[in-house]
Structure formats: C-alpha cells, structure tokens
Design a protein around this motif. Structure first.
Motif, PDB file in Angstrom:
ATOM      1  N   UNK A 162       0.950  -1.059  -0.083  1.00 49.89           N
ATOM      2  CA  UNK A 162       0.104  -0.096  -0.165  1.00 49.89           C
ATOM      3  C   UNK A 162       0.897   1.318  -0.057  1.00 49.89           C
ATOM      4  N   UNK A 163       0.325   2.521  -0.572  1.00 44.08           N
ATOM      5  CA  UNK A 163       1.053   3.624  -0.306  1.00 44.08           C
ATOM      6  C   UNK A 163       1.143   3.950   0.888  1.00 44.08           C
ATOM      7  N   UNK A 164       2.289   4.966   1.401  1.00 46.51           N
ATOM      8  CA  UNK A 164       2.435   5.263   2.823  1.00 46.51           C
ATOM      9  C   UNK A 164       1.188   5.806   3.289  1.00 46.51           C
ATOM     10  N   UNK A 165       0.543   6.618   2.702  1.00 46.30           N
ATOM     11  CA  UNK A 165      -0.667   7.303   3.240  1.00 46.30           C
ATOM     12  C   UNK A 165      -1.614   6.532   3.619  1.00 46.30           C
ATOM     13  N   UNK A 207       6.328   0.134  -1.826  1.00 48.02           N
ATOM     14  CA  UNK A 207       7.143  -1.046  -1.014  1.00 48.02           C
ATOM     15  C   UNK A 207       7.564  -0.314   0.301  1.00 48.02           C
ATOM     16  N   UNK A 208       7.450   1.057   0.237  1.00 51.28           N
ATOM     17  CA  UNK A 208       8.039   1.828   1.316  1.00 51.28           C
ATOM     18  C   UNK A 208       8.398   1.533   2.726  1.00 51.28           C
ATOM     19  N   UNK A 209       7.667   0.765   3.598  1.00 46.80           N
ATOM     20  CA  UNK A 209       8.128   0.566   4.919  1.00 46.80           C
ATOM     21  C   UNK A 209       8.837  -0.914   4.721  1.00 46.80           C
ATOM     22  N   UNK A 210       8.451  -1.922   3.796  1.00 43.18           N
ATOM     23  CA  UNK A 210       9.271  -3.180   3.421  1.00 43.18           C
ATOM     24  C   UNK A 210      10.733  -2.917   3.003  1.00 43.18           C
ATOM     25  N   UNK A 211      10.707  -1.662   2.071  1.00 44.03           N
ATOM     26  CA  UNK A 211      12.061  -1.391   1.558  1.00 44.03           C
ATOM     27  C   UNK A 211      12.916  -0.682   2.715  1.00 44.03           C
ATOM     28  N   UNK A 238       0.585  -3.680  10.177  1.00 42.57           N
ATOM     29  CA  UNK A 238       1.673  -4.083   9.023  1.00 42.57           C
ATOM     30  C   UNK A 238       3.066  -3.504   9.361  1.00 42.57           C
ATOM     31  N   UNK A 239       3.196  -2.295   9.495  1.00 40.00           N
ATOM     32  CA  UNK A 239       4.356  -1.656   9.589  1.00 40.00           C
ATOM     33  C   UNK A 239       5.290  -2.145  10.931  1.00 40.00           C
TER      34      UNK A 239
END
Length: 252
Positions: free
Chosen positions: A95-98, A150-154, A104-105
């Motif tokens: 999902x997008x960060x917003x 992929x924000x937080x996973x990346x 999940x984070x």
C-alpha cells in the motif's frame, strides 16, 4: 567435530532450504521459527536423510524476551555456533504510505529489523567468546532500491543492508565474518504472506517468467559460508535472469 549453523525462519522457503543445504554439508543445526510442528517434522527429516543433530526452538523473533530466554537455555555445546543465518523476515501489504496499515508496519519493523538485532545480539557474543563465526543476513533487492508501495518493507531491508555493513565493522577485530545475500524475486510463501493468504494474487506475481527458488538462495548462502576463513563475501545480489531491477521483469 561437526560445525553448527543456527537458522531463523526455518519452517519454510529460504530458511528450510538453507537447513537442507547445511545438513547436506554435515552441519548440526539449530532451527527456529514460530511453527513447532513444522520444525519438528523438518528436524526428523534432516536427521534421517543426513544423519545430523538438529535442535529446534519455537519462538517469535519479534519478542526480545522469547529470543533471549530460548537461546540462553541452549546447552553450552550448542552455543558453539559457526554460522548464523538471519533469515526470518516478511512483507505485509502493498500500500502507499498514506494508507498503510500501522499493524503491518509494526510487524515488518519488529520482524525484519528488531528480530534480526535480537538474535544477532545474543549469538554474536557467543561467536566472540568462541573466537570464530560467520553472520549471514538475508536481505533483498528491496534493500538496494525502492519500488512503488514498498515503502516500509523497503525501509526495513535497507536497514538490514546498513546493519550488515555496520556489523562487518563491529565484528572485524573479533575475526567474525559478516555477509548479506540480497535476493530478487523468489517464489516461496513470501507473496502469500504479503497478501494475507491470497494464493491467487500471490501466484500472479510470478506469472510469465522463471523466478528464483529457495534452493538458489540456499546455495548462494552456502557459497559464502564455505569460502576459506580469510575470505569474506561482503554481499551478493541474486536475481532471476528475467529480472533486472525490483520492477523491471521481462514476462512472456
């Protein structure tokens, strides 16, 4: 005397493949994961097939208390660990960060970063006491670049990349080797876990090209671990032939 490898997240995928590979090479094993039934079945299979000793310990790497208490209770001879494979890790959501999920984070950060740190904190001290050891962290192409949603996973896998480099410096004077293996697309339970059990959606990730399989990464881990003592493989990025970057995959 047989060497010992400790492998986290050994109940499936890359961790399970690493267990088979190190057992094949005569290592005794400490296998950890959250699913004791799978650990016990795997231990029986490895013992029967390779005639090696296997200890299992079921705990969640996200819990510092569980990590410390379970590892500390290992018998002294099992603490002579030659190789630590920090494999436990996962992705949750895309999902997008917003609109990302707080839960999940937390799961990704606690597993991929803090869990790796908790296990390493304990085992690295044993290696220092033993005067030898090799820490191998399973990273990801997501730790070398980022991709949409992929924000937080990346971010967690970039942290693994940075921690590996820092560990290499910290462990230098102790003669302990440190390696990162960064896979591209590997067909395991990874996408199924990311998509919360949606097998159909997970399968589509690998349609149209030949992805890596868990054994490909296990053999890469073994390559790094089996180099002579004076050789340290700092990092290896392993991709399917059909994949150039995280998002550039040639599909037929």
């Amino acid at each position: 005397m047989a060497k010992i490898a400790l492998i986290t997240g050994a109940t499936a995928g890359i961790g399970e493949a690493c267990a088979h590979t190190f057992a094949r090479e005569g290592y005794n094993l400490i296998l950890t994961g959250r699913r004791m039934d799978r650990l016990e079945r795997l231990a029986d299979k490895l013992n029967e097939e390779y005639n090696v000793k296997v200890a299992v310990s079921s705990f969640d790497v996200r819990s510092r208390e569980q990590v410390v208490s379970n590892l500390d209770t290992l018998p002294a001879d099992w603490k002579q660990i030659d190789v630590l494979v920090n494999n436990a890790g996962l992705s949750q959501g895309l999902d997008p960060v917003q609109s990302g999920s707080y839960e999940d984070w937390d799961t990704m950060i606690d597993t991929n970063v803090k869990g790796l740190l908790y296990v390493t904190r304990v085992v690295s001290n044993w290696m220092i006491d033993n005067g030898t050891g090799h820490i191998i962290n399973i990273g990801s192409i997501a730790g070398k670049e980022v991709y949409p949603n992929g924000n937080v996973y990346c971010a967690t896998k970039h942290a693994v990349d940075a921690l590996t480099k820092a560990m290499r410096i910290d462990m230098l004077k102790h003669g302990i080797r440190v390696t990162a293996v960064h896979p591209g697309a590997v067909e395991t339970e990874f996408s199924e876990v990311r998509f919360k059990g949606d097998k159909e959606r997970a399968k589509k990730v690998y349609d149209g090209f030949e992805p890596l399989v868990a054994q490909d990464i296990a053999e890469t881990v073994w390559f790094a671990a089996s180099r002579p003592a004076h050789v340290n493989i700092n990092e290896l990025t392993v991709m399917p032939t059909a994949q150039a970057t995280a998002t550039n995959i040639f599909k037929k």
